[in-house]
Design an enzyme around this catalytic site. Structure first.
Site, PDB file in Angstrom:
ATOM      1  N   ASP A   2     122.995  11.467  -4.529  1.00  0.00           N
ATOM      2  CA  ASP A   2     122.457  10.240  -4.477  1.00  0.00           C
ATOM      3  C   ASP A   2     122.670   8.469  -4.075  1.00  0.00           C
ATOM      4  OD1 ASP A   2     120.147  11.784  -4.916  1.00  0.00           O
ATOM      5  OD2 ASP A   2     119.916  11.237  -6.908  1.00  0.00           O
ATOM      6  N   GLU A   3     124.308   9.475  -3.725  1.00  0.00           N
ATOM      7  CA  GLU A   3     125.237   8.243  -3.605  1.00  0.00           C
ATOM      8  C   GLU A   3     125.242   7.557  -2.353  1.00  0.00           C
ATOM      9  OE1 GLU A   3     126.291  11.984  -3.610  1.00  0.00           O
ATOM     10  OE2 GLU A   3     127.376  11.410  -5.828  1.00  0.00           O
ATOM     11  N   LYS A  24     124.589   9.462   0.600  1.00  0.00           N
ATOM     12  CA  LYS A  24     125.198  10.542   1.896  1.00  0.00           C
ATOM     13  C   LYS A  24     124.883  10.247   3.032  1.00  0.00           C
ATOM     14  CE  LYS A  24     124.898  13.921  -1.198  1.00  0.00           C
ATOM     15  NZ  LYS A  24     124.615  12.996  -2.397  1.00  0.00           N
ATOM     16  N   GLY A  46     118.042  15.704  -1.765  1.00  0.00           N
ATOM     17  CA  GLY A  46     116.447  14.438  -1.024  1.00  0.00           C
ATOM     18  C   GLY A  46     117.757  12.912  -0.717  1.00  0.00           C
ATOM     19  N   HIS A  47     117.709  13.387   1.159  1.00  0.00           N
ATOM     20  CA  HIS A  47     118.577  12.415   1.464  1.00  0.00           C
ATOM     21  C   HIS A  47     117.679  11.179   2.754  1.00  0.00           C
ATOM     22  CE1 HIS A  47     122.408  15.023   1.427  1.00  0.00           C
ATOM     23  NE2 HIS A  47     121.823  14.996   0.773  1.00  0.00           N
ATOM     24  N   GLN A  70     124.599  17.399  -2.649  1.00  0.00           N
ATOM     25  CA  GLN A  70     125.415  16.707  -4.077  1.00  0.00           C
ATOM     26  C   GLN A  70     125.888  16.025  -4.553  1.00  0.00           C
ATOM     27  OE1 GLN A  70     123.628  20.467  -3.458  1.00  0.00           O
ATOM     28  NE2 GLN A  70     121.905  19.820  -4.074  1.00  0.00           N
ATOM     29  N   THR A  87     114.847  11.258  -4.632  1.00  0.00           N
ATOM     30  CA  THR A  87     113.919  11.174  -3.369  1.00  0.00           C
ATOM     31  C   THR A  87     113.719  12.410  -3.640  1.00  0.00           C
ATOM     32  OG1 THR A  87     116.438  10.525  -2.303  1.00  0.00           O
ATOM     33  CG2 THR A  87     114.810  11.404  -0.707  1.00  0.00           C
ATOM     34  N   THR A  88     113.928  13.354  -4.527  1.00  0.00           N
ATOM     35  CA  THR A  88     113.422  14.872  -3.913  1.00  0.00           C
ATOM     36  C   THR A  88     112.281  15.150  -5.084  1.00  0.00           C
ATOM     37  OG1 THR A  88     115.037  15.991  -3.311  1.00  0.00           O
ATOM     38  CG2 THR A  88     113.513  17.787  -4.951  1.00  0.00           C
ATOM     39  N   THR A  89     112.657  14.327  -6.591  1.00  0.00           N
ATOM     40  CA  THR A  89     111.689  14.464  -7.492  1.00  0.00           C
ATOM     41  C   THR A  89     110.659  13.301  -8.355  1.00  0.00           C
ATOM     42  OG1 THR A  89     113.292  14.602  -8.921  1.00  0.00           O
ATOM     43  CG2 THR A  89     113.343  16.803  -8.434  1.00  0.00           C
ATOM     44  N   ARG A 120     111.813  11.625  -9.589  1.00  0.00           N
ATOM     45  CA  ARG A 120     112.390  11.385 -11.282  1.00  0.00           C
ATOM     46  C   ARG A 120     112.551   9.693 -11.250  1.00  0.00           C
ATOM     47  NH1 ARG A 120     115.208  16.717 -13.427  1.00  0.00           N
ATOM     48  NH2 ARG A 120     115.568  16.976 -11.073  1.00  0.00           N
TER      49      ARG A 120
HETATM   50  P1  GDP Z   1     121.623  10.784  -0.955  1.00  0.00           P
HETATM   51  O1  GDP Z   1     121.118  11.839  -1.579  1.00  0.00           O
HETATM   52  O2  GDP Z   1     123.346  10.374  -1.580  1.00  0.00           O
HETATM   53  O3  GDP Z   1     121.535  10.260   0.629  1.00  0.00           O
HETATM   54  O4  GDP Z   1     121.360   9.109  -1.841  1.00  0.00           O
HETATM   55  P2  GDP Z   1     119.925   9.014  -1.812  1.00  0.00           P
HETATM   56  O5  GDP Z   1     118.748   8.898  -0.023  1.00  0.00           O
HETATM   57  O6  GDP Z   1     118.863  10.261  -2.883  1.00  0.00           O
HETATM   58  O7  GDP Z   1     119.733   7.851  -2.681  1.00  0.00           O
HETATM   59  C1  GDP Z   1     120.216   6.913  -1.978  1.00  0.00           C
HETATM   60  C2  GDP Z   1     119.394   5.460  -2.212  1.00  0.00           C
HETATM   61  O8  GDP Z   1     119.395   4.629  -1.970  1.00  0.00           O
HETATM   62  C3  GDP Z   1     118.419   5.989  -1.003  1.00  0.00           C
HETATM   63  O9  GDP Z   1     116.921   5.457  -1.049  1.00  0.00           O
HETATM   64  C4  GDP Z   1     118.643   4.633   0.367  1.00  0.00           C
HETATM   65  O10 GDP Z   1     117.776   4.561   1.751  1.00  0.00           O
HETATM   66  C5  GDP Z   1     119.875   3.486  -0.961  1.00  0.00           C
HETATM   67  N1  GDP Z   1     120.811   3.569  -0.001  1.00  0.00           N
HETATM   68  C6  GDP Z   1     121.392   3.896   1.206  1.00  0.00           C
HETATM   69  N2  GDP Z   1     122.581   2.480   0.930  1.00  0.00           N
HETATM   70  C7  GDP Z   1     122.554   1.638   0.035  1.00  0.00           C
HETATM   71  C8  GDP Z   1     122.984   0.228   0.726  1.00  0.00           C
HETATM   72  O11 GDP Z   1     124.009  -0.006   0.463  1.00  0.00           O
HETATM   73  N3  GDP Z   1     121.975  -0.864  -0.386  1.00  0.00           N
HETATM   74  C9  GDP Z   1     121.003  -0.584  -0.944  1.00  0.00           C
HETATM   75  N4  GDP Z   1     120.127  -1.920  -2.232  1.00  0.00           N
HETATM   76  N5  GDP Z   1     119.978   0.783  -0.546  1.00  0.00           N
HETATM   77  C10 GDP Z   1     121.373   1.140  -0.402  1.00  0.00           C
HETATM   78  P1  IMO Z   2     121.340  15.299  -3.326  1.00  0.00           P
HETATM   79  O1  IMO Z   2     122.052  15.838  -2.001  1.00  0.00           O
HETATM   80  C1  IMO Z   2     121.072  14.400  -7.650  1.00  0.00           C
HETATM   81  C2  IMO Z   2     120.344  17.836  -9.793  1.00  0.00           C
HETATM   82  C3  IMO Z   2     119.248  17.768 -10.482  1.00  0.00           C
HETATM   83  C4  IMO Z   2     119.507  19.167 -11.984  1.00  0.00           C
HETATM   84  C5  IMO Z   2     121.080  19.673 -11.435  1.00  0.00           C
HETATM   85  C6  IMO Z   2     120.597  20.958 -11.063  1.00  0.00           C
HETATM   86  O2  IMO Z   2     120.187  13.722  -3.341  1.00  0.00           O
HETATM   87  O3  IMO Z   2     122.433  13.905  -3.846  1.00  0.00           O
HETATM   88  P2  IMO Z   2     119.106  22.492  -8.694  1.00  0.00           P
HETATM   89  O4  IMO Z   2     117.997  22.382  -8.294  1.00  0.00           O
HETATM   90  O5  IMO Z   2     120.305  21.616  -7.904  1.00  0.00           O
HETATM   91  O6  IMO Z   2     119.285  23.643 -10.051  1.00  0.00           O
HETATM   92  O7  IMO Z   2     119.356  21.224 -10.255  1.00  0.00           O
HETATM   93  O8  IMO Z   2     121.427  19.368  -9.938  1.00  0.00           O
HETATM   94  N1  IMO Z   2     120.628  17.739  -8.386  1.00  0.00           N
HETATM   95  C7  IMO Z   2     120.731  16.498  -7.997  1.00  0.00           C
HETATM   96  N2  IMO Z   2     120.560  15.568  -8.498  1.00  0.00           N
HETATM   97  N3  IMO Z   2     120.840  14.701  -6.217  1.00  0.00           N
HETATM   98  C8  IMO Z   2     120.713  15.244  -5.333  1.00  0.00           C
HETATM   99  O9  IMO Z   2     121.476  16.255  -4.425  1.00  0.00           O
HETATM  100  C9  IMO Z   2     120.799  16.739  -6.138  1.00  0.00           C
HETATM  101  N4  IMO Z   2     120.708  18.333  -6.007  1.00  0.00           N
HETATM  102  C10 IMO Z   2     120.265  18.211  -7.944  1.00  0.00           C
HETATM  103  O10 IMO Z   2     118.837  17.373 -11.141  1.00  0.00           O
HETATM  104  O11 IMO Z   2     120.503  17.890 -12.494  1.00  0.00           O
HETATM  105 MG    MG Z   3     119.939  12.548  -3.232  1.00  0.00          MG
END
Ligand code: GDP
Ligand code: IMO
Ligand code: MG
Length: 443
Positions: free
Chosen positions: A26-27, A29, A53-54, A236, A311-313, A315
């Protein structure tokens, strides 16, 4: 400025880029993949499944992708689901149909015939195993990821190509159900699964899947031979890696950059560049150690301002300060060539900002990731405190315009990482981005 990131003079010098998460996922990506995608010809997922969850801000609309590569929004891109991914066909077609409603075509999508399928028993076993673990549970996404990869390693997995011959599929399914049904009934006290029903459901997916199945390793390698630009989109993050992460609180695949070679079927020397996506603070979903976690007002503010909900669950994500020890670990494990720093805007709310630079445990300070997980579990983070900037930076486009304190924070991260920060994200929208190609890293 993007020119500087991807071009040397007139020549493109980095056709194969791996983009990975440096923390616990969830950085951001999805945002960065989308940002780079218009320069790419192919975007490849190489591991994980729909546990990812992207989030992409697409023309002002928030879209979430779990399985389909984030390059899907660009008609010129070939999105690829590589052999290292585990595919739930129901989710795949749900995403394809949802995208179609927004006039986004998945026609060019390619799915590796070697990718493994997530089967109904994987979902059930994921949940049942977690339940049995009680307090020791991992906090998985319940998407069947672990059981699907376990079957792959045990050589009883069913692959996408098996679906293309439903007779083979049925035979393999019958074999595996001979193992799974006793586990479901005797170990977990659940009902057995009906093979005929599964064959019926999956035969429908098979019909639809046919048009997407291909030898993706061949396609990717051909694209690279033709000097096309390929982005390998990690899911991840480094600390969730099955080998290098905080085992057993990890996922079941290899999100590190090396995983791209295996999970896409390319030689490691084909990769030119590895970009690590680094959130300006740290979050984690699910259980497991997290030294810089802030179970206090700081954590709450990070969660609310950063909207840190899975994004996925859905939580609530655990939140804490940036961890410099983990940055160094991610640089080492992935061979990062640069960093994209995300969500820097979220820190605008703090008077003081902390970065962890080491772990104290039994009188010793660890500056590198400790060799034993007990240390990681029990250590006290050593913090450096930096001035906050308390100004909204979400609309800043040029590095020069960032406040002095923000630049100081960025510099300190670069010093700890030893690699340059190339992209700074200050908001979820595409244009909320500062390109920054500082050539010399001060160490
Ligand atoms: P991923 O799994 O690494 O693709 O990241 P996620 O989509 O799960 O979570 C990142 C969240 O931060 C999403 O809701 C994005 O829309 C949001 N996001 C991404 N870059 C930025 C940023 O620079 N600032 C803010 N405030 N939100 C961002
Ligand atoms: P993105 O691509 C954050 C975490 C789960 C759990 C562990 C194992 O959006 O960054 P799994 O269902 O993979 O067996 O769960 O990994 N987890 C993530 N946490 N972002 C994700 O994906 C994740 N995918 C799995 O919460 O702790
Ligand atoms: Mg994510």
């Amino acid at each position: 400025m993007l020119q500087e990131v991807f071009w040397k003079g007139d020549e493109l010098f980095m056709p194969a880029i791996v983009l990975i998460g440096t923390q616990w996922g969830d950085e951001g990506k999805g945002k960065i993949t989308d940002l780079l995608a218009d320069r790419m010809d192919m975007v490849v997922r190489y591991q994980g499944g729909n546990n990812a969850g992207h989030t992409i801000n697409y023309k002002g609309e928030i879209l979430k992708l779990h399985l389909i590569p984030s390059g899907i929004f660009y008609p010129h891109i070939i999105p690829v689901i590589g052999n290292g991914v585990v595919v739930n066909p129901e989710v795949l077609f749900y995403e394809i149909d949802e995208l179609a409603k927004k006039n986004i075509s998945a026609k060019k999508l390619k799915v590796s015939g070697n990718a493994h399928l997530i089967m109904p028993y994987h979902l059930i076993l994921d949940e049942a195993a977690e339940y049995k673990l009680g307090k020791a549970q991992i906090g998985t996404t319940h998407k069947g990821i672990g059981p699907a990869y376990a079957d792959k390693a045990s050589r009883v997995g069913i692959r996408v190509q098996d679906l293309l011959d439903i007779k083979i599929f049925r035979v393999k399914l019958e074999q595996v159900l001979r193992q799974k049904n006793p586990i479901l009934t005797k170990v977990y006290g659940l009902n057995p699964l009906d093979g005929d029903k599964i064959v019926q459901d999956y035969a429908v997916y098979a019909e639809r899947l046919k048009e997407y199945v291909d030898d993706t390793s061949l396609l990717i390698n051909k694209a690279l031979d033709e000097n096309k630009n390929v982005l390998f989109e990690g899911a991840q993050g480094t600390l969730l890696d099955i080998d290098h992460g905080t085992y057993p609180f990890v996922t079941s695949s290899s999100p590190v950059a090396g995983g791209a070679a295996v999970g896409a079927g390319v030689g490691p020397l084909r990769i030119n560049k590895v970009i690590g996506i680094l959130k300006a603070y740290t979050t984690r979903v699910g259980a497991g150690p997290f030294p810089t976690e802030q179970q206090n007002e700081v954590g709450e503010t990070l969660c609310e301002v950063g909207y840190e909900y899975g994004t996925t669950t859905g939580r609530k994500r655990r939140c804490g300060w940036l961890d410099g020890v983990l940055i160094k670990y991610a640089v080492r494990l992935n061979g990062l060539t640069s960093i994209a720093l995300t969500k820097l805007d979220v820190l605008s709310h703090f008077e003081k900002i902390k970065i962890c630079t080491g772990y104290e445990y039994e009188g010793k300070i660890y500056y590198d990731f400790p060799p034993h997980q007990t240390i990681f579990h029990k250590c006290n983070p050593v913090y450096e405190e930096l001035e906050g900037w308390k100004t909204d930076i979400a609309d800043i486009k040029n590095y020069e315009d960032l406040p002095r304190q923000t630049k100081h924070y960025i510099d300190r991260i670069q010093q700890l990482a030893g690699v340059p920060i190339e992209i700074i994200s200050v908001g979820s929208e595409r244009n909320q981005t500062v390109y920054f190609n500082k050539s010399e890293v001060e160490i």
